[in-house]
Design an enzyme around this catalytic site. Structure first.
Site, PDB file in Angstrom:
ATOM      1  N   GLY A   1       0.830  -1.206   0.000  1.00 18.28           N
ATOM      2  CA  GLY A   1       0.000   0.000   0.000  1.00 18.28           C
ATOM      3  C   GLY A   1       0.865   1.257   0.000  1.00 18.28           C
TER       4      GLY A   1
ATOM      5  CB  ILE B   1      -5.392 -21.223  -2.730  1.00 21.90           C
ATOM      6  CG1 ILE B   1      -4.438 -22.399  -2.512  1.00 21.90           C
ATOM      7  CG2 ILE B   1      -6.649 -21.681  -3.456  1.00 21.90           C
ATOM      8  CD1 ILE B   1      -5.001 -23.496  -1.631  1.00 21.90           C
ATOM      9  CD  GLU B   2      -6.747 -17.493   0.223  1.00 17.18           C
ATOM     10  OE1 GLU B   2      -5.701 -18.020  -0.236  1.00 17.18           O
ATOM     11  OE2 GLU B   2      -6.958 -17.358   1.431  1.00 17.18           O
TER      12      GLU B   2
ATOM     13  CB  THR C   1      18.835 -12.829  -4.613  1.00 19.89           C
ATOM     14  OG1 THR C   1      19.593 -13.975  -5.009  1.00 19.89           O
ATOM     15  CG2 THR C   1      19.755 -11.658  -4.419  1.00 19.89           C
TER      16      THR C   1
ATOM     17  N   PRO D   1      14.751 -16.162  -2.113  1.00 17.30           N
ATOM     18  CG  PRO D   1      14.359 -15.618   0.135  1.00 17.30           C
ATOM     19  CD  PRO D   1      15.445 -15.690  -0.890  1.00 17.30           C
TER      20      PRO D   1
ATOM     21  CB  CYS E   1     -17.458   7.824  16.513  1.00 11.44           C
ATOM     22  SG  CYS E   1     -18.935   7.129  15.764  1.00 11.44           S
TER      23      CYS E   1
ATOM     24  CG  MET F   1     -19.871  13.304  20.403  1.00 13.51           C
ATOM     25  SD  MET F   1     -21.498  12.546  20.098  1.00 13.51           S
ATOM     26  CE  MET F   1     -22.411  13.936  19.470  1.00 13.51           C
TER      27      MET F   1
ATOM     28  CG  HIS G   1     -15.167   8.091  12.166  1.00 14.46           C
ATOM     29  ND1 HIS G   1     -14.490   7.398  13.150  1.00 14.46           N
ATOM     30  CD2 HIS G   1     -16.431   7.629  12.177  1.00 14.46           C
ATOM     31  CE1 HIS G   1     -15.319   6.543  13.719  1.00 14.46           C
ATOM     32  NE2 HIS G   1     -16.504   6.656  13.153  1.00 14.46           N
TER      33      HIS G   1
ATOM     34  CD  GLU H   1     -11.196   8.881  12.805  1.00 12.24           C
ATOM     35  OE1 GLU H   1     -11.730   9.988  13.048  1.00 12.24           O
ATOM     36  OE2 GLU H   1     -11.752   7.796  13.087  1.00 12.24           O
TER      37      GLU H   1
HETATM   38  N1  GLN Z   1     -20.864   2.167  18.532  1.00 12.54           N
HETATM   39  C1  GLN Z   1     -21.269   3.496  18.266  1.00 12.54           C
HETATM   40  C2  GLN Z   1     -22.397   3.564  17.256  1.00 12.54           C
HETATM   41  O1  GLN Z   1     -22.639   2.623  16.540  1.00 12.54           O
HETATM   42  C3  GLN Z   1     -20.094   4.343  17.811  1.00 12.54           C
HETATM   43  C4  GLN Z   1     -19.514   3.901  16.520  1.00 12.54           C
HETATM   44  C5  GLN Z   1     -18.127   4.434  16.258  1.00 12.54           C
HETATM   45  O2  GLN Z   1     -17.422   4.856  17.184  1.00 12.54           O
HETATM   46  N2  GLN Z   1     -17.695   4.385  15.022  1.00 12.54           N
HETATM   47  O3  GLN Z   1     -23.062   4.557  17.168  1.00 12.54           O
END
Ligand code: GLN
Length: 543
Positions: free
Chosen positions: A18, A149-150, A189, A191, A385, A388, A511, A513
């Site tokens: 990635g 395999i996958e 080398t 592998p 989330c 909060m 979120h 982040e």
């Molecule tokens: N579990 C909580 C909800 O479903 C918060 C989810 C989360 O933190 N992403 O509302």
């Protein structure tokens, strides 16, 4: 015509496909090309949304509400371009599409088989982003390791695509490991030779080898790899272990990975990559003027990947503030045991506390203990989330004196369900892809701390939850000092709360982040780090 680059992995997993894909994409973007990256994951889950974070790390959510692999987070953080459902496909999703088509009678009575039906569906999905005409280059990362395999149907699709698109339009990069044997004091080398042989068995000759190594690849080793793996020596690229993932684009630039790719794809090599913004980020990152300590209270701390985007957001926000952000993981369950005192003492040593997202009952009371402490002691707090939601519960219990206040996720019979399941979620019984997902608009209150951070009143952020702030308690909670400062204009859901008379106490239902990138760090993280710097300064009595 869109050009396609495939990244396969050999020898072992976890080599960082990635990051290599994202670094190459960054360099090509910096040369003026439009680039996107997609990931194909060879597991049967339709998406990673139902996977436990311990299994798979964080589930990354896109604007269009797709629950995806955490590598998409790297793609967005590096490129600053949003991804979508089309950027992450699993074997489960491929089969689901083919089976649904079979049930609809679309195959007209034919026997449905891996070749050609599954491989055709894989190819269709590979070409989807290219056909959107938005990108000149599409990089496709094939999850898993050659030999699994996958992986076979993916490699067969790749073999066919190469044939169909032509070698000028399609390139295969094989990421491999060159281990160092301490006893022999030598890089090995073999592998890689075996891994390339395995790839050749599927009819694919890699064009470029990117070699993960702890030591420099000498010219001898490069020549040997080139000879035994049928690649030219300039196509043997060294990928030394880096101290930060953000150094990798520059390492790849030094190895001329981007230039080699352009030559092989017959793309014009018009200009050197413009990496000014990237380098300025690295400069600040590497020369911090100050340092803060942030506690991250969560329950998946054993696996830092579970909070990948949060950790990365702190890196971005730290850099703009020229501040090293040291994040200490704190297990929320420890706050529920006799270690409580010890952990509270530990929290005291921190300049800010972030309470993490999460699901289920485990560790909830620990999170609430941590929030009580930071609320009362005016330590900067950021709740995301579930974080909060815990802040609202804590406030209801300890300020509004509703001792039985809770979220119905934890206590279905709660007398004071200050956090309750969203109305539209109540009828839903299946789990996959059914939460409130993706980007929603939010209106901020003028002069709130959130407004100060974003600098605008209308924002859009990504969500992934089933529960919400219960509007029946809104007036009461606001009157007591926890102010809803962000509201969804169409559903009236509370998306942001802030505490009055506290230096920085913000909880967000979304979120943030997931939207922080190297070149646009997230404003709430930037301001949270600022608040932590101020707090630390005040604490030590400086000006
Ligand atoms: N579990 C909580 C909800 O479903 C918060 C989810 C989360 O933190 N992403 O509302």
């Amino acid at each position: 015509m869109t050009k396609y680059i495939f990244v396969t992995g050999g020898v072992t997993s976890s080599l960082g496909k990635g990051i290599i894909a994202a670094s190459l994409a960054k360099l090509l973007q910096a040369r003026g090309f439009t680039v996107t990256i997609q990931k194909f994951d060879p597991y049967i889950n339709v998406d990673p949304g139902t996977l436990n974070p311990y299994e798979h790390g964080e589930c990354y959510v896109t604007d269009d509400g797709a629950e995806t692999d955490l590598d998409l987070g790297h793609y967005e953080r590096f490129l600053g371009v949003p991804t979508s459902q089309a950027n992450n496909v699993t074997t489960g999703r491929i089969y689901q599409t083919v089976i649904q088509r079979e049930r609809a009678g679309d195959y007209l009575g034919k026997t449905v088989q891996v070749v050609p039906h599954i491989t055709d569906e894989i190819k269709r999905r590979v070409l989807l982003l290219g056909n959107s005409e938005k990108f000149q280059i599409v990089i496709t990362e094939l999850g898993g390791t050659v030999g699994d395999i996958e992986s076979l149907p993916y490699l067969e699709s790749l073999r066919q695509l190469r044939w169909e698109l032509g070698t000028d339009n399609c390139l295969v990069i094989h990421l491999t490991l060159i281990p160092y044997l301490n006893a022999a004091k030598e890089l090995k080398t073999k592998p890689t030779q075996h891994s390339v042989k395995e790839l050749l068995n599927t009819g694919i000759q890699p064009d470029i080898l990117v070699c993960r190594t702890e030591h420099e690849l000498s010219m001898d080793i490069r020549r040997k790899l080139a000879l035994f793996c049928n690649v030219d020596v300039n196509s043997v690229i060294e990928a030394r272990d880096a101290s930060s993932i953000y150094d990798v684009p520059l390492l790849m630039l030094k190895e001329r990975l981007d230039a080699t790719v352009l030559t092989k794809l017959r793309l014009p090599d018009r200009r050197e990559p413009d990496l000014r913004a990237w380098k300025s980020f690295l400069d600040k990152l590497n020369k911090p003027k100050t340092e803060v300590k942030i506690a991250l209270v969560g329950k998946y701390n054993e696996l830092p990947d579970a909070y990948k985007s949060i950790y990365e957001s702190f890196v971005h926000a730290g850099a703009v503030n020229q501040c090293k952000v040291k994040v200490t993981p704190i297990h929320s369950e420890d706050l529920e045991t006799d270690k409580l005192k010890e952990i509270i003492n530990l929290l005291k040593e921190h300049d800010g506390v972030l309470v993490a997202p999460g699901f289920g009952e485990r560790g909830i009371n620990g999170k609430i203990e941590a929030i009580r402490f930071v609320r009362e002691n005016k330590i900067p707090f950021f709740g995301i989330c579930l974080g909060m939601q815990c802040a609202v519960v804590e406030f209801a219990r300890n300020v509004l004196n509703l001792p039985n206040a809770s979220s119905t996720e934890v206590d279905r019979q709660s007398e004071s369900p200050v956090i309750d399941m969203m109305e539209e979620q109540k009828q839903i019984t299946i789990k996959g892809g059914t939460m409130r997902l993706g980007a929603y608009e939010c209106d901020l209150r003028k002069k709130s701390k959130a407004h100060a951070a974003y600098g605008v009143l209308k924002i859009s952020e990504r969500h992934r939850h089933r529960y919400e702030f219960n509007n029946q308690y809104r007036a009461q909670i606001e009157a007591a000092g926890l102010i809803p400062t962000g509201i969804n204009p169409s559903s009236d859901l509370v998306e942001v709360v802030e505490l009055k008379d506290h230096p920085w106490f913000i909880g967000v239902q979304f979120h943030p982040e997931l939207k922080s990138t190297v070149e646009t760090p997230h404003p709430l993280f930037v301001h949270f780090v600022k608040a932590a710097i101020d707090y630390k300064r005040k604490k030590s009595g400086e000006k």
